[in-house]
Design a protein around this motif. Sequence first.
Motif, PDB file in Angstrom:
ATOM      1  N   ALA A  12      34.172  50.300  51.979  1.00 35.09           N
ATOM      2  CA  ALA A  12      32.710  50.250  51.960  1.00 35.09           C
ATOM      3  C   ALA A  12      32.078  51.503  52.540  1.00 35.09           C
ATOM      4  N   GLY A  83      37.987  59.779  49.228  1.00 37.20           N
ATOM      5  CA  GLY A  83      38.504  58.976  48.129  1.00 37.20           C
ATOM      6  C   GLY A  83      39.001  57.616  48.574  1.00 37.20           C
ATOM      7  N   THR A  84      39.283  56.776  47.580  1.00 39.13           N
ATOM      8  CA  THR A  84      39.583  55.374  47.877  1.00 39.13           C
ATOM      9  C   THR A  84      40.934  55.174  48.589  1.00 39.13           C
ATOM     10  N   ASP A 108      31.516  47.359  46.640  1.00 34.36           N
ATOM     11  CA  ASP A 108      30.466  47.462  45.616  1.00 34.36           C
ATOM     12  C   ASP A 108      30.788  46.628  44.384  1.00 34.36           C
ATOM     13  N   TYR A 201      42.969  59.255  45.208  1.00 36.74           N
ATOM     14  CA  TYR A 201      42.647  58.081  44.385  1.00 36.74           C
ATOM     15  C   TYR A 201      43.636  56.951  44.655  1.00 36.74           C
ATOM     16  N   LEU A 202      43.158  55.825  45.047  1.00 38.10           N
ATOM     17  CA  LEU A 202      44.048  54.681  45.249  1.00 38.10           C
ATOM     18  C   LEU A 202      44.756  54.300  43.948  1.00 38.10           C
ATOM     19  N   ASN A 230      27.260  51.258  40.922  1.00 36.90           N
ATOM     20  CA  ASN A 230      27.079  52.648  41.356  1.00 36.90           C
ATOM     21  C   ASN A 230      25.634  53.117  41.222  1.00 36.90           C
TER      22      ASN A 230
HETATM   23  C1  UD1 Z   1      36.435  53.154  41.451  1.00 39.20           C
HETATM   24  C2  UD1 Z   1      37.868  53.322  40.898  1.00 39.20           C
HETATM   25  C3  UD1 Z   1      37.850  53.084  39.397  1.00 39.20           C
HETATM   26  C4  UD1 Z   1      37.289  51.711  39.117  1.00 39.20           C
HETATM   27  C5  UD1 Z   1      35.915  51.521  39.745  1.00 39.20           C
HETATM   28  C6  UD1 Z   1      35.490  50.062  39.659  1.00 39.20           C
HETATM   29  C7  UD1 Z   1      39.164  54.910  42.236  1.00 39.20           C
HETATM   30  C8  UD1 Z   1      39.633  56.330  42.367  1.00 39.20           C
HETATM   31  N1  UD1 Z   1      38.375  54.656  41.208  1.00 39.20           N
HETATM   32  O1  UD1 Z   1      35.607  54.185  40.899  1.00 39.20           O
HETATM   33  O2  UD1 Z   1      39.170  53.169  38.885  1.00 39.20           O
HETATM   34  O3  UD1 Z   1      37.217  51.503  37.712  1.00 39.20           O
HETATM   35  O4  UD1 Z   1      35.934  51.860  41.137  1.00 39.20           O
HETATM   36  O5  UD1 Z   1      34.205  49.844  40.151  1.00 39.20           O
HETATM   37  O6  UD1 Z   1      39.548  54.091  43.041  1.00 39.20           O
HETATM   38  N2  UD1 Z   1      34.854  54.338  49.070  1.00 39.20           N
HETATM   39  C9  UD1 Z   1      35.108  54.582  50.384  1.00 39.20           C
HETATM   40  N3  UD1 Z   1      35.492  55.834  50.754  1.00 39.20           N
HETATM   41  C10 UD1 Z   1      35.634  56.851  49.854  1.00 39.20           C
HETATM   42  C11 UD1 Z   1      35.352  56.582  48.503  1.00 39.20           C
HETATM   43  C12 UD1 Z   1      34.969  55.319  48.130  1.00 39.20           C
HETATM   44  O7  UD1 Z   1      35.018  53.690  51.229  1.00 39.20           O
HETATM   45  O8  UD1 Z   1      36.008  57.968  50.290  1.00 39.20           O
HETATM   46  C13 UD1 Z   1      34.435  52.948  48.685  1.00 39.20           C
HETATM   47  C14 UD1 Z   1      32.998  52.868  48.166  1.00 39.20           C
HETATM   48  O9  UD1 Z   1      32.111  52.494  49.185  1.00 39.20           O
HETATM   49  C15 UD1 Z   1      33.069  51.768  47.129  1.00 39.20           C
HETATM   50  C16 UD1 Z   1      34.525  51.824  46.662  1.00 39.20           C
HETATM   51  O10 UD1 Z   1      35.260  52.546  47.621  1.00 39.20           O
HETATM   52  O11 UD1 Z   1      32.824  50.498  47.683  1.00 39.20           O
HETATM   53  C17 UD1 Z   1      34.661  52.481  45.290  1.00 39.20           C
HETATM   54  O12 UD1 Z   1      34.172  53.806  45.367  1.00 39.20           O
HETATM   55  P1  UD1 Z   1      33.270  54.407  44.197  1.00 39.20           P
HETATM   56  O13 UD1 Z   1      32.898  55.786  44.599  1.00 39.20           O
HETATM   57  O14 UD1 Z   1      32.206  53.474  43.832  1.00 39.20           O
HETATM   58  O15 UD1 Z   1      34.360  54.530  43.034  1.00 39.20           O
HETATM   59  P2  UD1 Z   1      34.120  54.485  41.469  1.00 39.20           P
HETATM   60  O16 UD1 Z   1      33.790  55.844  40.990  1.00 39.20           O
HETATM   61  O17 UD1 Z   1      33.200  53.395  41.130  1.00 39.20           O
END
Ligand code: UD1
Length: 455
Positions: A12, A83-84, A108, A201-202, A230
């Motif tokens: 989050a 990144g995730t 999200d 990327y996770l 988003n």
């Molecule tokens: C991500 C996925 C994508 C998926 C999509 C679904 C990855 C690389 N991509 O993309 O495959 O289809 O969600 O909705 O995982 N977050 C953090 N720290 C970070 C980055 C993100 O806590 O450094 C959290 C965000 O708050 C969010 C979630 O991870 O809740 C997803 O991040 P977001 O940037 O929305 O990824 P998407 O581009 O939507």
Amino acid sequence: MSDRTCLSIVLAAGLGTRMKSDLPKVLHEVGGLAMVGHVLKALDSAGSDRVSVVTGPDMPALSDLVAKLMPSALCHVQTERLGTAHAALAAREALHRHADDVLVLFGDTPLVTAETVLKVRNALREGSDLVVLGFETENPFGYGRLLTENGNLLAIREEKDASDEERMVTFCNSGIMGFSGKHALSLMEEIGNGNVKGEYYLTDAVEIANRRGLKVSAVSGSEVETQGINTRAQLASCEQDFQNRMRRAAMDEGCTLLAPQTVFFSHDTQLEQGVTVEQNVVFARGVRVASGATIRAFSHLEGADVASGCIVGPYARLRPGTILKQGSKIGNFVETKNVTFGAGAKANHLSYIGDANVGSTSNIGAGTITCNYDGFLKHRTEIGVGSFVGSNSTLVAPVVLGEGAFVSAGSVITEDVPSDAMAFGRARQDIKSGRAKSLRERLKAEKDGKVKSST
Ligand code: UD1
Ligand code: MG
């Protein structure tokens, strides 16, 4: 699932720059509850033993909310948003304590249900080492694509890294992943950042797990449930899906919604079987309506408890702290706040009743106002059982009307009224016989210019 322990990590920390908001993205609300709150609720129902939430360094409102909604959850701070996978590793401390199942969810993705979380856990129980929850969509733009071959999940390709051919794939990553506890940490640690965005990327865990010969699988959920938010437009469309879910659930419970598309719910609205809701009604947070009550058109309710047989509206506004006991009635253009209406009590038209207790079977006439605020403090009005308050009366609190008290219309009541007494708080009526006729004649004559005005 009680035989298996489960750690859930909710990511989050993302700022959600596309929301163009000062609020952390996951605090934006759906049905009156922050998106991340919905995810925590689903995890609670799915029986996750431990929950960790990864927040950003500058998000005290987020950690406060987590502490309020789920005191047992741990918060971990991701100091840089890389990144995730990097985010999931911010919960390293939690990952060091073994759990059979490790789930990663996004804050999200608010509409995920407990059943779907359990589906991911089931796949782990059946022997998968890594499980991804995917969904089919006609509009895959922005999502990671699940690349499969003969039913095996080979990789997840992010939009920005995908080839034209891969972008045609419509089976997408919801962001919800399950890891077997044995491999979770080491898979996450092996993830690099050699992609277009330079992020960890996770989703790369899939290819790594395949290289190690682990069992990788995908399960699918519905698009509605797995949508990730988003942008503001996606948030609005998610709200619509959430409202449809709540409408459907209310009707499945046995409530009548005359025009479901015009009734709006909060995440915590409770309607019992046999409630009727007319057109254009809004249930803000904290409303419970018991069986057999009717909420008539254009009413707005918040923090209210409505007992069976009550009729509310049309055009009523129930504000927080309103308790309506059995069979009481609140009619059009009546506003209530912090008030209890006893059984069978009524305020049918045009009133403000706040900080009060209205005894059962009492009748509050049209235009009655409780003056509960002196600019500094709030004061209470106590209205005894079986009282009658005549129309257009002003009850200046603190004030007590005893049982069976009768307030004549148009009164300003500043002193207590004893039980069974009648109170007149207005000037006594004075009759001047023939005065209307003579006045009319004089005014007519003035208008016709026959005599000069004496004033
Ligand atoms: C991500 C996925 C994508 C998926 C999509 C679904 C990855 C690389 N991509 O993309 O495959 O289809 O969600 O909705 O995982 N977050 C953090 N720290 C970070 C980055 C993100 O806590 O450094 C959290 C965000 O708050 C969010 C979630 O991870 O809740 C997803 O991040 P977001 O940037 O929305 O990824 P998407 O581009 O939507
Ligand atoms: Mg997202």
